[in-house]
Design a protein around this motif. Structure first.
Motif, PDB file in Angstrom:
ATOM      1  N   SER A   1      20.026   5.137  38.565  1.00  0.00           N
ATOM      2  CA  SER A   1      18.679   6.271  38.739  1.00  0.00           C
ATOM      3  C   SER A   1      18.962   6.837  39.986  1.00  0.00           C
ATOM      4  N   SER A   2      18.045   7.928  39.999  1.00  0.00           N
ATOM      5  CA  SER A   2      18.196   8.729  41.401  1.00  0.00           C
ATOM      6  C   SER A   2      16.865   9.649  41.225  1.00  0.00           C
ATOM      7  N   PRO A   3      16.684   9.783  42.286  1.00  0.00           N
ATOM      8  CA  PRO A   3      15.240  10.918  42.709  1.00  0.00           C
ATOM      9  C   PRO A   3      15.859  12.163  42.270  1.00  0.00           C
ATOM     10  N   GLY A   4      17.202  12.458  42.332  1.00  0.00           N
ATOM     11  CA  GLY A   4      17.878  13.727  41.917  1.00  0.00           C
ATOM     12  C   GLY A   4      17.782  13.897  40.370  1.00  0.00           C
TER      13      GLY A   4
ATOM     14  N   ILE B   1      24.616   9.522  37.497  1.00  0.00           N
ATOM     15  CA  ILE B   1      25.574   9.413  36.266  1.00  0.00           C
ATOM     16  C   ILE B   1      27.079   9.095  36.922  1.00  0.00           C
ATOM     17  N   ARG B   2      27.283   9.871  38.087  1.00  0.00           N
ATOM     18  CA  ARG B   2      28.763   9.481  38.331  1.00  0.00           C
ATOM     19  C   ARG B   2      29.060   8.127  38.797  1.00  0.00           C
ATOM     20  N   ALA B   3      28.185   7.370  39.634  1.00  0.00           N
ATOM     21  CA  ALA B   3      27.977   6.010  39.877  1.00  0.00           C
ATOM     22  C   ALA B   3      28.069   5.259  38.783  1.00  0.00           C
TER      23      ALA B   3
ATOM     24  N   THR C   1      22.168   0.879  39.266  1.00  0.00           N
ATOM     25  CA  THR C   1      22.699   1.126  40.507  1.00  0.00           C
ATOM     26  C   THR C   1      22.360   2.754  40.992  1.00  0.00           C
ATOM     27  N   PRO C   2      22.168   3.119  42.272  1.00  0.00           N
ATOM     28  CA  PRO C   2      21.866   4.469  42.663  1.00  0.00           C
ATOM     29  C   PRO C   2      23.397   4.887  42.788  1.00  0.00           C
ATOM     30  N   GLU C   3      23.219   6.166  43.302  1.00  0.00           N
ATOM     31  CA  GLU C   3      24.534   7.020  43.702  1.00  0.00           C
ATOM     32  C   GLU C   3      24.555   7.332  44.764  1.00  0.00           C
ATOM     33  N   TYR C   4      25.887   6.886  45.644  1.00  0.00           N
ATOM     34  CA  TYR C   4      25.798   7.167  47.133  1.00  0.00           C
ATOM     35  C   TYR C   4      27.031   8.155  47.215  1.00  0.00           C
ATOM     36  N   ASN C   5      26.908   9.370  47.675  1.00  0.00           N
ATOM     37  CA  ASN C   5      27.933  10.399  47.680  1.00  0.00           C
ATOM     38  C   ASN C   5      28.639  10.719  46.452  1.00  0.00           C
ATOM     39  N   GLY C   6      28.044  10.544  45.387  1.00  0.00           N
ATOM     40  CA  GLY C   6      28.811  10.784  44.100  1.00  0.00           C
ATOM     41  C   GLY C   6      29.642   9.551  43.680  1.00  0.00           C
ATOM     42  N   GLY C   7      29.372   8.271  44.228  1.00  0.00           N
ATOM     43  CA  GLY C   7      29.977   7.056  43.647  1.00  0.00           C
ATOM     44  C   GLY C   7      28.961   5.825  43.791  1.00  0.00           C
TER      45      GLY C   7
ATOM     46  N   GLY D   1      22.397  -2.299  42.634  1.00  0.00           N
ATOM     47  CA  GLY D   1      23.576  -1.645  43.665  1.00  0.00           C
ATOM     48  C   GLY D   1      22.737  -1.200  44.946  1.00  0.00           C
ATOM     49  N   SER D   2      21.480  -1.332  45.157  1.00  0.00           N
ATOM     50  CA  SER D   2      20.647  -1.088  46.456  1.00  0.00           C
ATOM     51  C   SER D   2      20.132  -2.155  47.091  1.00  0.00           C
ATOM     52  N   LEU D   3      20.309  -2.538  48.346  1.00  0.00           N
ATOM     53  CA  LEU D   3      19.704  -3.324  49.115  1.00  0.00           C
ATOM     54  C   LEU D   3      18.155  -2.846  49.790  1.00  0.00           C
ATOM     55  N   ARG D   4      17.771  -1.743  49.596  1.00  0.00           N
ATOM     56  CA  ARG D   4      16.529  -1.235  49.965  1.00  0.00           C
ATOM     57  C   ARG D   4      15.323  -2.047  49.495  1.00  0.00           C
ATOM     58  N   ALA D   5      14.522  -2.326  50.579  1.00  0.00           N
ATOM     59  CA  ALA D   5      13.127  -3.287  50.161  1.00  0.00           C
ATOM     60  C   ALA D   5      12.663  -2.337  48.943  1.00  0.00           C
ATOM     61  N   SER D   6      12.291  -1.189  49.046  1.00  0.00           N
ATOM     62  CA  SER D   6      11.698  -0.446  48.112  1.00  0.00           C
ATOM     63  C   SER D   6      12.478   0.396  47.067  1.00  0.00           C
ATOM     64  N   SER D   7      13.637  -0.186  46.627  1.00  0.00           N
ATOM     65  CA  SER D   7      14.548   0.385  45.738  1.00  0.00           C
ATOM     66  C   SER D   7      14.052   0.563  44.493  1.00  0.00           C
ATOM     67  N   PHE D   8      14.282   2.078  43.914  1.00  0.00           N
ATOM     68  CA  PHE D   8      13.844   2.177  42.610  1.00  0.00           C
ATOM     69  C   PHE D   8      14.750   1.431  41.424  1.00  0.00           C
ATOM     70  N   ASN D   9      16.025   1.180  41.947  1.00  0.00           N
ATOM     71  CA  ASN D   9      17.060   0.596  41.069  1.00  0.00           C
ATOM     72  C   ASN D   9      16.383  -1.129  40.854  1.00  0.00           C
ATOM     73  N   THR D  10      16.168  -1.520  41.975  1.00  0.00           N
ATOM     74  CA  THR D  10      15.549  -3.052  41.832  1.00  0.00           C
ATOM     75  C   THR D  10      14.209  -3.016  41.115  1.00  0.00           C
TER      76      THR D  10
HETATM   77  C1  FMN Z   1      24.283   7.543  51.776  1.00  0.00           C
HETATM   78  C2  FMN Z   1      23.416   8.151  50.645  1.00  0.00           C
HETATM   79  C3  FMN Z   1      24.185   9.015  49.838  1.00  0.00           C
HETATM   80  C4  FMN Z   1      23.337   9.511  48.546  1.00  0.00           C
HETATM   81  N1  FMN Z   1      24.085  10.105  47.618  1.00  0.00           N
HETATM   82  C5  FMN Z   1      23.394  10.660  46.615  1.00  0.00           C
HETATM   83  C6  FMN Z   1      24.212  11.144  45.611  1.00  0.00           C
HETATM   84  O1  FMN Z   1      25.524  11.459  45.543  1.00  0.00           O
HETATM   85  N2  FMN Z   1      23.583  11.503  44.375  1.00  0.00           N
HETATM   86  C7  FMN Z   1      22.335  11.144  44.157  1.00  0.00           C
HETATM   87  O2  FMN Z   1      21.783  11.414  43.033  1.00  0.00           O
HETATM   88  N3  FMN Z   1      21.389  10.527  45.119  1.00  0.00           N
HETATM   89  C8  FMN Z   1      22.142  10.451  46.380  1.00  0.00           C
HETATM   90  N4  FMN Z   1      21.301   9.723  47.358  1.00  0.00           N
HETATM   91  C9  FMN Z   1      19.959   9.453  47.225  1.00  0.00           C
HETATM   92  C10 FMN Z   1      19.691   8.176  46.508  1.00  0.00           C
HETATM   93  O3  FMN Z   1      19.664   8.534  45.199  1.00  0.00           O
HETATM   94  C11 FMN Z   1      18.219   7.785  46.895  1.00  0.00           C
HETATM   95  O4  FMN Z   1      18.087   7.228  48.171  1.00  0.00           O
HETATM   96  C12 FMN Z   1      17.849   6.433  46.047  1.00  0.00           C
HETATM   97  O5  FMN Z   1      16.583   6.334  46.383  1.00  0.00           O
HETATM   98  C13 FMN Z   1      18.594   5.290  46.289  1.00  0.00           C
HETATM   99  O6  FMN Z   1      18.399   4.268  45.332  1.00  0.00           O
HETATM  100  P1  FMN Z   1      17.337   3.136  45.543  1.00  0.00           P
HETATM  101  O7  FMN Z   1      15.900   3.706  45.394  1.00  0.00           O
HETATM  102  O8  FMN Z   1      17.567   2.348  44.484  1.00  0.00           O
HETATM  103  O9  FMN Z   1      17.532   2.574  46.949  1.00  0.00           O
HETATM  104  C14 FMN Z   1      22.004   9.243  48.463  1.00  0.00           C
HETATM  105  C15 FMN Z   1      21.362   8.475  49.495  1.00  0.00           C
HETATM  106  C16 FMN Z   1      22.127   7.815  50.384  1.00  0.00           C
HETATM  107  C17 FMN Z   1      21.445   6.937  51.488  1.00  0.00           C
END
Ligand code: FMN
Length: 203
Positions: free
Chosen positions: A112-115, A120-122, A75-81, A9-18
Motif C-alpha cells: 500500500s502507498s499514499p501514491g 506494486i513494484r515493491a 509492504t510499502p515501497e521505498y524508491n521503487g523497491g 515492511g514499515s517500522l513507522r509507528a503510524s504505518s498504513f501497512n501495519t
Molecule cells: C525513502 C522513501 C522512499 C519512498 N518511495 C516511494 C516509492 O517509490 N513509491 C511510493 O509509492 N511511495 C514511496 N514513498 C512513500 C511511502 O509510500 C509512504 O511514506 C508510506 O506511508 C510508507 O508506508 P507506511 O505508511 O506503511 O510507513 C517513499 C517514502 C520514503 C520514506
C-alpha cells in the motif's frame, strides 16, 4: 486452526501497512489466528559473520516463522523497491542455508502507498524473492492499495481502521485463498523438488 504470522515492511509507528495488518483478523476465516510480528527493527543488519552465533532477535524470528503455518507480508515501497528492513528480515529468514524454516510456507503479499500505484513494484520484488525461497504465494487477487490514506480512519481502533469496502472485500478474498493454500499444503508441494535435490546431493 491455522496460525499466520504477519510482517510489515514499515517500522513507522503510524504505518498504513501495519494498520492494514491489524485490520485483517476481522476479515480472516474464523479458524485463522493472526499474529502481527513487530520486531523486525530488532534484527541486526545481516552478516554471515553473525550466523555462527545468531543474535536473540534472529532466533526469535526463526522460531516465530517455524511456529506459523502461513505468512502475510504488507509492504510499502521505498524508491521503487521493498524497504531494506524487510529484505534484511527475509535474508535472515532464508538462513541457515539448506535448513531455513521458510521454504514450504504459504503466503500472501500485499502493498500500500499514499501514491497512485499502491507500492506494486515493491510487491513484485517480494513475489520474486518468495519464488526464489520456495514460499508459495497466493496468486490473486493482487492487492496493491493506492491512496491508502483515503481508505483508513486513523481515529478508529486498530480492528476498524480500514474503512474502504472494496479493499476489505479484496483482503477477505485473499485471506480465504491463504486458508485454502494452507489446508491443501500448497507450500509443502512446492518444496518436494527441493527435498529431492537436497537428498540427491546427500546421496
Ligand atoms: C525513502 C522513501 C522512499 C519512498 N518511495 C516511494 C516509492 O517509490 N513509491 C511510493 O509509492 N511511495 C514511496 N514513498 C512513500 C511511502 O509510500 C509512504 O511514506 C508510506 O506511508 C510508507 O508506508 P507506511 O505508511 O506503511 O510507513 C517513499 C517514502 C520514503 C520514506
Amino acid at each position: 486452526m491455522s496460525r499466520v504470522l504477519a510482517l510489515s515492511g514499515s517500522l513507522r509507528a503510524s504505518s498504513f501497512n501495519t494498520w492494514i495488518l491489524h485490520a485483517l483478523p476481522a476479515l480472516a476465516p474464523e479458524d485463522m489466528h493472526l499474529h502481527v510480528y513487530e520486531h523486525l527493527g530488532d534484527l541486526p543488519h545481516f552478516s554471515e559473520d553473525l550466523e555462527a552465533d545468531p543474535p536473540a532477535a534472529v532466533r526469535a524470528l526463526w522460531r516465530a516463522l517455524a511456529d506459523a503455518d502461513g505468512l502475510i507480508v504488507a509492504t510499502p515501497e521505498y524508491n521503487g523497491g521493498m524497504p531494506g528492513v524487510l529484505k534484511n528480515a527475509l535474508d535472515w529468514a532464508s538462513r541457515p542455508y539448506g535448513s531455513s524454516v521458510l521454504p514450504g510456507h504459504a503466503a500472501v503479499v500485499l502493498s500500500s502507498s499514499p501514491g497512485i500505484f499502491g507500492g506494486i513494484r515493491a510487491q513484485a520484488q517480494l513475489r520474486e524473492l518468495f519464488a526464489l525461497l520456495n514460499v508459495y504465494v497466493v496468486g490473486g487477487p493482487q492487492v496493491a492499495i493506492p491512496e491508502v490514506h483515503t481508505r483508513l480512519d486513523p481515529t478508529a481502533d486498530p480492528a476498524h481502521r480500514l474503512t474502504d469496502p472494496t479493499t476489505r472485500a479484496m483482503l477477505t478474498s485473499l485471506l480465504h485463498g491463504l486458508a485454502e493454500a494452507i489446508d491443501h499444503q500448497a507450500g509443502n508441494r512446492l518444496i518436494k523438488p527441493l527435498h529431492h535435490w537436497q537428498n540427491g546431493l546427500a546421496a
